[in-house]
Structures are given as structure tokens and as C-alpha cells.
Design a protein around this motif. Structure first.
Motif, mmCIF file in Angstrom:
data_model
loop_
_atom_site.group_PDB
_atom_site.id
_atom_site.type_symbol
_atom_site.label_atom_id
_atom_site.label_comp_id
_atom_site.label_asym_id
_atom_site.label_seq_id
_atom_site.Cartn_x
_atom_site.Cartn_y
_atom_site.Cartn_z
ATOM 1 N N ASN A 124 0.821 -1.217 0.000
ATOM 2 C CA ASN A 124 0.000 0.000 0.000
ATOM 3 C C ASN A 124 0.856 1.268 0.000
ATOM 4 O O ASN A 124 0.510 2.264 -0.656
ATOM 5 C CB ASN A 124 -0.933 -0.006 1.199
ATOM 6 C CG ASN A 124 -1.984 -1.108 1.109
ATOM 7 O OD1 ASN A 124 -2.266 -1.628 0.019
ATOM 8 N ND2 ASN A 124 -2.559 -1.478 2.241
ATOM 9 N N ARG A 125 1.962 1.243 0.726
ATOM 10 C CA ARG A 125 2.843 2.414 0.742
ATOM 11 C C ARG A 125 3.438 2.661 -0.645
ATOM 12 O O ARG A 125 3.481 3.810 -1.114
ATOM 13 C CB ARG A 125 3.953 2.220 1.779
ATOM 14 C CG ARG A 125 3.487 2.305 3.219
ATOM 15 C CD ARG A 125 4.632 2.125 4.187
ATOM 16 N NE ARG A 125 5.644 3.174 4.035
ATOM 17 C CZ ARG A 125 6.785 3.205 4.732
ATOM 18 N NH1 ARG A 125 7.061 2.234 5.607
ATOM 19 N NH2 ARG A 125 7.646 4.191 4.541
ATOM 20 N N VAL A 126 3.885 1.588 -1.302
ATOM 21 C CA VAL A 126 4.432 1.742 -2.657
ATOM 22 C C VAL A 126 3.351 2.269 -3.595
ATOM 23 O O VAL A 126 3.573 3.227 -4.360
ATOM 24 C CB VAL A 126 4.983 0.401 -3.176
ATOM 25 C CG1 VAL A 126 5.385 0.522 -4.655
ATOM 26 C CG2 VAL A 126 6.182 -0.052 -2.340
ATOM 27 N N ASN A 127 2.178 1.678 -3.545
ATOM 28 C CA ASN A 127 1.110 2.059 -4.474
ATOM 29 C C ASN A 127 0.528 3.433 -4.180
ATOM 30 O O ASN A 127 -0.165 4.009 -5.020
ATOM 31 C CB ASN A 127 0.015 1.003 -4.466
ATOM 32 C CG ASN A 127 0.469 -0.312 -5.075
ATOM 33 O OD1 ASN A 127 1.591 -0.412 -5.576
ATOM 34 N ND2 ASN A 127 -0.368 -1.320 -5.034
ATOM 35 N N ASN A 128 0.826 3.964 -2.997
ATOM 36 C CA ASN A 128 0.387 5.323 -2.660
ATOM 37 C C ASN A 128 1.476 6.364 -2.882
ATOM 38 O O ASN A 128 1.351 7.507 -2.441
ATOM 39 C CB ASN A 128 -0.099 5.377 -1.211
ATOM 40 C CG ASN A 128 -1.452 4.713 -1.030
ATOM 41 O OD1 ASN A 128 -2.277 4.735 -1.940
ATOM 42 N ND2 ASN A 128 -1.674 4.110 0.130
ATOM 43 N N SER A 162 3.070 -0.146 -10.311
ATOM 44 C CA SER A 162 2.253 -0.059 -11.520
ATOM 45 C C SER A 162 3.089 0.600 -12.607
ATOM 46 O O SER A 162 4.185 1.108 -12.345
ATOM 47 C CB SER A 162 0.986 0.764 -11.266
ATOM 48 O OG SER A 162 1.320 2.108 -10.983
ATOM 49 N N GLU A 163 2.580 0.615 -13.836
ATOM 50 C CA GLU A 163 3.327 1.260 -14.921
ATOM 51 C C GLU A 163 3.503 2.750 -14.652
ATOM 52 O O GLU A 163 4.555 3.324 -14.945
ATOM 53 C CB GLU A 163 2.610 1.040 -16.245
ATOM 54 C CG GLU A 163 3.367 1.625 -17.434
ATOM 55 C CD GLU A 163 2.714 1.310 -18.753
ATOM 56 O OE1 GLU A 163 3.309 1.655 -19.801
ATOM 57 O OE2 GLU A 163 1.603 0.728 -18.764
ATOM 58 N N SER A 164 2.490 3.382 -14.077
ATOM 59 C CA SER A 164 2.591 4.811 -13.792
ATOM 60 C C SER A 164 3.427 5.102 -12.543
ATOM 61 O O SER A 164 4.048 6.159 -12.435
ATOM 62 C CB SER A 164 1.191 5.414 -13.622
ATOM 63 O OG SER A 164 0.478 4.760 -12.587
ATOM 64 N N ASP A 165 3.457 4.165 -11.611
ATOM 65 C CA ASP A 165 4.245 4.309 -10.380
ATOM 66 C C ASP A 165 5.026 3.026 -10.129
ATOM 67 O O ASP A 165 4.701 2.245 -9.228
ATOM 68 C CB ASP A 165 3.346 4.618 -9.181
ATOM 69 C CG ASP A 165 2.779 6.025 -9.225
ATOM 70 O OD1 ASP A 165 3.568 6.979 -9.299
ATOM 71 O OD2 ASP A 165 1.541 6.155 -9.206
ATOM 72 N N PRO A 166 6.080 2.759 -10.927
ATOM 73 C CA PRO A 166 6.830 1.512 -10.775
ATOM 74 C C PRO A 166 7.588 1.450 -9.459
ATOM 75 O O PRO A 166 7.972 2.481 -8.902
ATOM 76 C CB PRO A 166 7.789 1.535 -11.972
ATOM 77 C CG PRO A 166 7.933 2.975 -12.321
ATOM 78 C CD PRO A 166 6.614 3.605 -12.014
ATOM 79 N N TYR A 195 5.048 -3.940 -11.657
ATOM 80 C CA TYR A 195 6.002 -3.211 -12.494
ATOM 81 C C TYR A 195 7.201 -2.809 -11.640
ATOM 82 O O TYR A 195 7.068 -2.106 -10.656
ATOM 83 C CB TYR A 195 5.333 -1.958 -13.058
ATOM 84 C CG TYR A 195 5.861 -1.485 -14.385
ATOM 85 C CD1 TYR A 195 7.089 -0.821 -14.485
ATOM 86 C CD2 TYR A 195 5.131 -1.680 -15.547
ATOM 87 C CE1 TYR A 195 7.554 -0.372 -15.707
ATOM 88 C CE2 TYR A 195 5.599 -1.227 -16.771
ATOM 89 C CZ TYR A 195 6.813 -0.578 -16.852
ATOM 90 O OH TYR A 195 7.264 -0.145 -18.056
ATOM 91 N N VAL A 196 8.392 -3.292 -12.027
ATOM 92 C CA VAL A 196 9.644 -2.914 -11.375
ATOM 93 C C VAL A 196 10.373 -1.946 -12.291
ATOM 94 O O VAL A 196 10.648 -2.265 -13.456
ATOM 95 C CB VAL A 196 10.515 -4.145 -11.068
ATOM 96 C CG1 VAL A 196 11.879 -3.727 -10.524
ATOM 97 C CG2 VAL A 196 9.807 -5.062 -10.068
ATOM 98 N N GLY A 197 10.675 -0.743 -11.776
ATOM 99 C CA GLY A 197 11.295 0.300 -12.577
ATOM 100 C C GLY A 197 12.789 0.108 -12.772
ATOM 101 O O GLY A 197 13.390 -0.859 -12.289
ATOM 102 N N GLU A 198 13.415 1.055 -13.445
ATOM 103 C CA GLU A 198 14.814 0.936 -13.843
ATOM 104 C C GLU A 198 15.777 0.884 -12.659
ATOM 105 O O GLU A 198 16.871 0.336 -12.774
ATOM 106 C CB GLU A 198 15.186 2.095 -14.771
ATOM 107 C CG GLU A 198 14.464 2.038 -16.113
ATOM 108 C CD GLU A 198 14.868 3.174 -17.031
ATOM 109 O OE1 GLU A 198 15.675 4.028 -16.593
ATOM 110 O OE2 GLU A 198 14.380 3.217 -18.172
#
Length: 375
Positions: A124-128, A162-166, A195-198
């Protein structure tokens, strides 16, 4: 003692092949020894074994023991087991002392995770918006009371990022495992992580049992789409998608996947792979698959369904592969791709179950080629 698989060459597709129909990279070995030797050669280097990845190394040893049991005494005697014996020695060593290349401390910014609620709170913290926080497991996590077919009439896990907030932090499984992950949704980018970002990293994590069933694109056990690093992770649950880019570890990879394996069944339509579904400009090293792979259309393989402009080193498939159409690009290790490099790749000569007549057109044992079988 015979030479290890590393003595064999690889396949490189050159720029002159651009624009051609998507070929499959093949390394077909009819002997039963080479896949087992490939599993041994995929063990971590002596200096890279730590308490963090010992659980993954132990699982690799167990897979080697199981595969070796299928060999005759004469076949087993031909294996180069020096790396296997070194791994056992180092695992015994790490049980008594802390290695110099291991940081025994926990960083102050780590979110310590020991319960399903802790994992949900981290998600939840990551997705927020806290996409760069770090997480570290301190115990095995059982999600059977959080998500499942029988939880509140069927509750799917909401993935991390997510794609918008990896996710761009570090998630360290610390050698522990997450059990009973359940996802059943028509959405894309599905897995424990969406989604894991760069700058994101997921490492030292096991995903045991459970089921991931997603929508059209980017469905994986550990991560739906990876642009960062996935290291020393494994999946044993089933993974399926309705269309393309479905993999046991990652649905799509544009980053690095190292030291990972899958033993769960993987199914979908296009670009279906045991470890990676769709691999573009990514790196895949020291990985193997033992799960059954089912693709109803094109680009189906034991390791990567489709791999383009990528580097793939030291991997092995011992799972079965069922493909769709007669002209579908199907491979023991890679199904389709236009350009890239593959080295030290092995698969069971009888792994492709459908359109078996196509296998008679493959080269003899030990040879390599680019091009779909049966053409």
C-alpha cells in the motif's frame, strides 16, 4: 573429467538477419547428460554465495539431485561436479560464519516484513507513492488468508507498483518465501509485483504454490514487467494470461534477470516462456525452467518465448513445451526473435510435445542454428 557446458559455443544473430521472419534460437542436445550439467554450471560462483541466496542455491542443488537420479551410473560419471561440490562446501561454511561480502546489518530504511499484514502495508505504501522504499522479509509469508478463490468469494492479490508508479526500491526476500499468491483478473501487468522500474530490485525470494491468472499482457509470477533487476528468485506456482508476454518469473523483461528458475506450469497465446515471456534489450543469465509450457499461437519456449536485442547466457530447459499452429515459432529455450546473443543454452531433445515431426528437421546433437523448426 569431461568439459563443462561452458566449453560449447552459442548462437549470435547478426544485423543482416533483421527483417526476416522471427526465427527461433535452437540448441538441441539428444544426450541426457547436458541438461544436468547445465544445471550444475548455473550454480552461483563460490564468492557470490551468501546467507541471502543460500535458499536459492539449496533449491538448485535439490533440482540437480532429482535430475541426476534419472541418469545411469555411467552417465552420472561423466558429469563435472566440481561446482556442485564447491557449492555444498560453501553452504556449510555460511551456516557457521558470516562471509566478508555479506552485509550482516539491516538498513535503517528497510521495512521489515514478517506477516501478511506487513506485506500488504508495504504494498500500500508503494502504491500510494512511496515507490523507492525498501522491504526485507524476516519470515516466510502465507497469503492464503489474504487472497484466494475461497477468500471472500474470490479475492485477488493487488500487485506492488504499476506502470505509472513503478517500484524503484529494493525488495530483499532474504532467502524466505511467499506462499499461496492468488491472482485472477483481466488486468495487465500482474504478478507479486506489477512493475519494477529501472532502479528497482527484487532478490532472494521464493514464490511457492498459488496461481497467477491475468489479462492480455505482461503476466509473471514474480513480476509482470521488469525494467530493473530480478535476482536469485524462483516460482513454483501456475502462471497464465489471455494473450501474450507470459512467463514463470517475469512476463516482460527489459532489465536483468539472473539466477532465477521456474517449476510451475505457464500458459497463454503468444510469447510464452518458462522464465520470461517477452525479453527485449534485456539480460537473462543462469536461469532454468522445469515447468510445462503451453502456447496456443506463436513464440513458445522453455526459457523465453520471444527475445530480441538481448543477451542470454547459461540457461537450461527440462520442461515440456506444447505449441499452437503448425508454423508457430517454438524452441526448447527461445521461441522467436530477430537479433541477439545466446550462449551455453540447453534443452531436453524430446521437450516439444506437439508437431513432433518438426523435430526431425533439427540439426544433430551439439549443433546450433537460427530458424524455426520444420522449415
Amino acid at each position: 573429467m569431461p568439459a563443462s557446458p561452458g566449453a560449447h559455443g552459442g548462437v549470435r544473430l547478426h544485423s543482416s538477419q533483421r527483417g526476416q521472419p522471427r526465427p527461433a534460437l535452437w540448441v538441441r542436445l539428444t544426450c541426457r547428460i547436458c541438461p544436468v550439467q547445465a544445471l550444475i554450471d548455473a550454480l552461483p560462483d563460490r564468492d557470490s554465495i551468501t546467507e541471502d541466496n543460500r535458499a536459492v542455491a539449496e533449491a538448485q542443488l535439490a533440482a540437480i539431485d532429482e535430475a541426476t537420479a534419472e541418469l545411469t551410473d555411467e552417465e552420472a560419471a561423466q558429469l563435472d561436479t566440481s561446482r556442485y561440490e564447491t557449492t555444498i562446501e560453501m553452504l556449510r561454511f555460511t551456516s557457521d560464519v558470516t562471509l566478508t561480502n555479506q552485509d550482516p546489518t539491516t538498513r535503517s530504511d528497510d521495512c521489515l516484513i514478517s506477516t501478511p499484514s506487513d506485506l500488504e502495508n508495504f504494498r500500500n505504501r508503494v502504491n500510494n507513492g512511496e515507490t523507492t522504499i525498501n522491504g526485507k522479509l524476516t519470515a516466510d509469508i502465507d497469503l492464503s488468508q489474504v487472497c484466494g478463490e475461497n477468500v471472500n468469494g474470490g479475492t485477488s492479490w493487488t500487485p506492488i507498483g504499476s506502470e505509472s508508479d513503478p517500484f524503484n526500491g529494493t525488495f530483499d526476500g532474504n532467502g524466505y518465501k511467499i506462499q499461496s499468491l492468488y491472482i485472477n483478473t483481466p488486468n495487465t501487468d500482474q504478478g507479486l509485483f506489477a512493475y519494477v522500474g529501472e532502479t528497482g530490485e527484487v532478490k532472494n525470494l521464493g514464490l511457492v504454490g498459488g496461481s497467477v491468472k491475468g489479462g492480455d499482457y505482461n503476466i509473471g509470477g514474480i513480476v509482470g514487467t521488469n525494467r530493473g533487476v530480478v535476482e536469485n528468485c524462483y516460482n513454483t506456482g501456475t502462471v497464465s494470461g489471455t494473450y501474450m508476454s507470459v512467463g514463470g518469473v517475469a512476463g516482460s523483461n527489459y532489465g536483468s534477470v539472473t539466477g532465477c528458475y521456474n517449476t510451475g506450469d505457464v500458459s497463454g497465446s503468444n510469447c510464452i516462456g518458462g522464465v520470461i515471456g517477452f525479453n527485449q534489450r534485456g539480460t537473462v543469465k543462469n536461469c532454468y525452467n522445469a515447468g510445462d509450457i503451453i502456447g496456443t499461437a506463436d513464440c513458445v519456449a522453455g526459457i523465453a518465448g520471444y527475445s530480441d536485442y538481448s543477451t542470454m547466457l547459461n540457461y537450461c530447459n527440462i520442461g515440456n513445451i506444447s505449441r499452437g499452429g503448425e508454423n508457430a515459432n517454438t524452441g526448447g529455450v527461445i521461441g522467436g526473435g530477430a537479433e541477439g546473443e545466446a550462449e551455453n543454452c540447453y534443452y531436453r531433445s524430446d521437450c516439444i510435445l506437439t508437431a513432433a515431426a518438426a523435430c526431425s528437421h533439427c540439426p544433430r546433437s551439439g549443433q546450433r542454428r537460427a530458424g524455426a523448426p520444420g522449415r
